[in-house]
Scaffold this active site. Structure first.
Site, PDB file in Angstrom:
ATOM      1  N   GLY A   1      -8.379  36.011  23.908  1.00 43.06           N
ATOM      2  CA  GLY A   1      -8.246  37.134  23.559  1.00 43.06           C
ATOM      3  C   GLY A   1      -7.205  36.914  23.178  1.00 43.06           C
ATOM      4  N   CYS A   2      -6.476  37.911  21.419  1.00 43.00           N
ATOM      5  CA  CYS A   2      -5.466  36.977  21.544  1.00 43.00           C
ATOM      6  C   CYS A   2      -3.794  37.885  22.061  1.00 43.00           C
ATOM      7  CB  CYS A   2      -4.846  38.073  19.539  1.00 43.00           C
ATOM      8  SG  CYS A   2      -5.097  39.463  19.880  1.00 43.00           S
TER       9      CYS A   2
END
Length: 347
Positions: free
Chosen positions: A149-150
Site C-alpha cells: 500500500g502506498c
C-alpha cells in the site's frame, strides 16, 4: 529470455502505471491486458498516453485469460485478487498490487477489509529492514509477491530504520500524510471530483480507520518493534500524484543526535531508490513525480523529544507500480533497477 506478462485491471491508474513501466522493460513482453466493465474496448481509450501499447484490446478478467503467461500482475480493487490468485497456481510469478495478500493476521484483515483472508505473500518493499537484513533477501526467487500500500510503505520506510536501531519508541507514532487522489483509484467518487478537491484539503479515514494501519504495524514489527501504536491521518490535497508523509516518534532515552541520523544513513546508504537527504533538507512531492524514489528528510526535535521524518514518494510509482516492478526484477534475478528511474520530472 523474454517473459510474457498479463496485467489485470489495466484500465485503472495502478494498472496503467504498471504498463507504463513494463512497456520500457527489455526483458518482458506485454501480451495481455484485462479489465472488468471496460473489457472489449481498446486499451488506448483508457490509457491514451501509452502509445506503444495502443494495439492492445482489453480482455475479460478470467483465470483462463490470465493463465499461460510467465508473469501475471493484478491491479484490482482490494478483496478481488484472491478469487483469481487461487486459480493461477501454474503461473510462475504472480504479483498482487491489491491488499489481498499483504497481511498475515487474519483478524486484522477482517477488521479493516471485507471478504475472506488469503495467504500472505512476500512483501514487495525491498529496502525495508527486517530481521537484521532487508526484505530484498526474501524476494530473491519469490513466486508470489504482494506489492505494498502506498501510504503504508511510505510510513514504514520512514520509521523502520529507527525501530531496527532502537533509537525511537514505536508505541507513540504520529503520521500525517498529504496524498493525491489518484491513490484512491480511477472509479468515479463524488468526494474526488475536481470541484471537491481543488482549492481544498480534505481529511479522510480519521481516527484509526485507514486500511493501511495494520500493514504499517506489520512492517514495523518485522523491523523489530515490540509495540506499535500509530495515529495515522491522511489528507487529500489537490495534486494528481504524490504523498508527503510527516511521521514523528519519541526518541529513545539514550539516543544521541548522531546515533539517530546514523541509523537512517546505515539503513539506506546503498539504496538507490530510498535516499536520505542532507541534514536540514526536506523533500517535496514535485521532486519524485514519475520516479521510483522515496526521498527522506530527518530532524531531531529535542524540545519535543521526538524524531521527525518527512518522506516524499510518487504514490503510483514507488508507492505501487515501481515497487512491483522492482520486486519482480529481484525475483527473476534481473538488475533491480531495470525499467525504473530515480529521476523525477520537473517542472
Amino acid at each position: 529470455m523474454t517473459y510474457s506478462v498479463a496485467v489485470s485491471g489495466a484500465s485503472g491508474y495502478a494498472g496503467g502505471e504498471i504498463l507504463r513501466l513494463l512497456a520500457q522493460h527489455p526483458d518482458v513482453e506485454i501480451r495481455t491486458v484485462t479489465a472488468h466493465s471496460n473489457a472489449g474496448q481498446p486499451l488506448a481509450v483508457h490509457q491514451p498516453h501509452l502509445r506503444s501499447l495502443a494495439h492492445l484490446t482489453l480482455q475479460e478478467t478470467t483465470p483462463e485469460v490470465l493463465a499461460g503467461h510467465d508473469i501475471v500482475v493484478l491491479a484490482l480493487p482490494h478483496g478481488q485478487s484472491g478469487q483469481y490468485t487461487d486459480a493461477l497456481d501454474e503461473v510462475p510469478l504472480v504479483i498482487d498490487a491489491g491488499a489481498d495478500h499483504r497481511l498475515r493476521d487474519a483478524s486484522a484483515w477482517q477488521q479493516f477489509y471485507d471478504g475472506p483472508h488469503h495467504a500472505p505473500w512476500t512483501y514487495g518493499v525491498p529496502e525495508l529492514p527486517v530481521g537484521g537484513g532487508k526484505i530484498r533477501d526474501s524476494l530473491v526467487g519469490a513466486t508470489r509477491i504482494a506489492a505494498p500500500g502506498c501510504n503504508a510503505s511510505t510510513v514504514s520506510l520512514s520509521l523502520a530504520p529507527g525501530v531496527a536501531a532502537g533509537v525511537i519508541d514505536s508505541s507513540d507514532i504520529v503520521s500525517v500524510l498529504a496524498v493525491g487522489p489518484s491513490g484512491a483509484g480511477k472509479s468515479l467518487k463524488p468526494h474526488l471530483l475536481a470541484s471537491e478537491v481543488l482549492g481544498s484539503a480534505n481529511p479522510y479515514a480519521v481516527g484509526g480507520t485507514h486500511r493501511h494501519i495494520p500493514e504499517i504495524r506489520q512492517a514495523l514489527e518485522d523491523a523489530g518493534a515490540a509495540d506499535v501504536r500509530i495515529s495515522f491521518t491522511p489528507v487529500i490535497v489537490p495534486m494528481a500524484r504524490g504523498i508527503l508523509a510527516t511521521s514523528t516518534a519519541p526518541l529513545a532515552a539514550d539516543a544521541t543526535d548522531a546515533d539517530i541520523r546514523a541509523a537512517w544513513e546505515a539503513a539506506y546508504a546503498d539504496e538507490p531508490f530510498v535516499q536520505l537527504l542532507p541534514d536540514g533538507h526536506f523533500p517535496r512531492t514535485a521532486d519524485v513525480v514519475g520516479a521510483n524514489t522515496a526521498l527522506l528528510g530527518l530532524a531531531v526535535d529535542r524540545s519535543a523529544g521526538r524524531v521527525v521524518v518527512v518522506a516524499a514518494v510518487d504514490n503510483l510509482v514507488k508507492g505501487t507500480a515501481g515497487a512491483a516492478v522492482q520486486s519482480m526484477n529481484i525475483a527473476l534475478g534481473l538488475p533491480e533497477g531495470r525499467a525504473l528511474t530515480m529521476n523525477g520530472v520537473a517542472p
